[in-house]
Design a protein around this motif. Structure first.
Motif, short mmCIF file in Angstrom:
data_model
loop_
_atom_site.label_atom_id
_atom_site.label_comp_id
_atom_site.label_asym_id
_atom_site.label_seq_id
_atom_site.Cartn_x
_atom_site.Cartn_y
_atom_site.Cartn_z
N THR A 170 -6.96 -7.56 8.09
CA THR A 170 -5.61 -7.11 8.41
C THR A 170 -4.96 -6.36 7.26
O THR A 170 -3.89 -5.80 7.42
N ARG A 171 -5.63 -6.38 6.09
CA ARG A 171 -5.12 -5.72 4.88
C ARG A 171 -3.72 -6.22 4.53
O ARG A 171 -2.80 -5.45 4.24
N THR A 172 -3.59 -7.54 4.58
CA THR A 172 -2.30 -8.18 4.24
C THR A 172 -2.54 -9.32 3.26
O THR A 172 -3.63 -9.91 3.21
N ARG A 173 -1.53 -9.61 2.47
CA ARG A 173 -1.56 -10.72 1.54
C ARG A 173 -1.11 -11.97 2.28
O ARG A 173 -0.08 -11.96 2.97
N CYS A 215 -6.45 -7.75 -5.20
CA CYS A 215 -7.08 -8.30 -3.99
C CYS A 215 -7.75 -9.65 -4.24
O CYS A 215 -8.25 -10.28 -3.30
N GLU A 271 0.84 -1.18 0.00
CA GLU A 271 0.00 0.00 0.00
C GLU A 271 0.89 1.25 0.00
O GLU A 271 1.92 1.29 0.67
N TYR A 315 -6.15 -12.32 -0.15
CA TYR A 315 -6.00 -11.01 0.50
C TYR A 315 -6.92 -10.95 1.70
O TYR A 315 -8.12 -11.16 1.59
N ASN A 316 -6.33 -10.68 2.88
CA ASN A 316 -7.11 -10.58 4.12
C ASN A 316 -7.60 -9.14 4.25
O ASN A 316 -6.81 -8.22 4.49
N THR A 317 -8.90 -8.96 4.10
CA THR A 317 -9.47 -7.61 4.12
C THR A 317 -9.48 -7.00 5.52
O THR A 317 -9.60 -5.78 5.67
#
Length: 273
Positions: free
Chosen positions: A70-73, A54, A11, A66-68
């Motif tokens: 924690t906003r991590t891959r 995503c 990001e 994509y973990n929405t």
């Protein structure tokens, strides 16, 4: 995914990510393939291109999501990669050939890397891999039946197979670049070994240099059964390169037990030139 290249970015680098895709899809005339197609990607606005990052996808035996929250891959092994551990975990070790066991250990190591599991947890499996290489180099029979697997390696392989089958999602870690600048490490360790024993010099940044040494007793050879020239055992040590991994393991085990803060240190381990 473009021509077997998985594209991604952190990001804050959205513009660079989109610009990279725009440049790559222009290579359509060079027969560059993409998924979705290059023509479709060219027609998408920036917002839709970013949304593709995503979506879940599978690449080189690894499954990305994509973990929405924690906003991590995150990543885990694909179903195809897991098929072999699931089947092999039910087999008896006597049913393996040298070839199939070497292939299985290689797959275990690749799959452990995907889940961010330390490869050191497969220490005895890697010793078995080395033993297979020595045995095949002598017999030349790559498809010969695997004659012996030590109990520790059997236990370790079964445990690792079970962990892989659980296939828990792992967060993709940040890159940790390694350098040859001594100042980037808390300490440097120089290790050398033979089948008789090992020694190490530990150069610490904020403490005196220390030396360690130890004779091997049961790790690489048995004193009560001296190795004869006619001995063809594929699992005995012949070169220092076989002994040094064991030396490193023994030293690190000792340091982790005796120094509480050692897990937090950044170290480099090498052998004298």
């Amino acid at each position: 995914m473009i021509d077997n290249i998985l594209l991604g970015g952190k990001e804050g680098f959205e513009k660079e990510f989109v610009d990279t895709i725009r440049k790559l899809v222009r290579l359509e005339k060079c027969n560059v393939q993409s998924e979705p197609s290059t023509s479709h990607l060219s027609s998408l606005p920036d917002k839709d291109l970013l949304s593709l990052a995503c979506l879940p996808n599978v690449f080189m035996g690894e499954s990305f999501v994509y973990n929405t929250v924690t906003r991590t891959r995150q990543v885990c092994n694909s179903n195809k990669t897991l098929a072999k551990p699931m089947l092999s975990s039910e087999l008896d070790f006597s049913s393996f050939s040298y070839r199939s066991m070497a292939a299985y250990i290689s797959l275990l190591l690749y799959s452990l890397h995907t889940l961010n599991i330390n490869a050191a947890s497969a220490f005895f499996a890697m010793r078995l891999y080395r033993g297979i290489g020595v045995a095949v180099s002598k017999s030349g029979d790559w498809d010969g039946k695997l004659k012996f697997v030590c109990p520790k390696a059997q236990e370790e392989i079964k445990k690792l197979s079970k962990t892989l089958i659980e296939n828990k999602l792992a967060t993709i870690p940040d890159p940790h670049p390694h350098t040859y600048d001594e100042n980037d490490y808390d300490e440097l360790i120089f290790v050398d070994a033979s089948k008789e024993g090992w020694g190490a010099v530990r150069k610490q940044k904020n403490a005196p240099t220390r030396c360690y040494q130890q004779k091997f007793i049961h790790y690489l050879h048995l004193p009560q059964q001296p190795k004869q020239k006619t001995d063809t055992s594929p699992f005995s040590s012949r070169f220092s390169a076989h002994a040094e991994p064991t030396a490193i393991r023994l030293l690190l085990t000792h340091l982790l037990k005796t120094e509480e803060s050692y897990k937090e240190k950044k170290i480099a381990i090498t052998r004298p030139l």
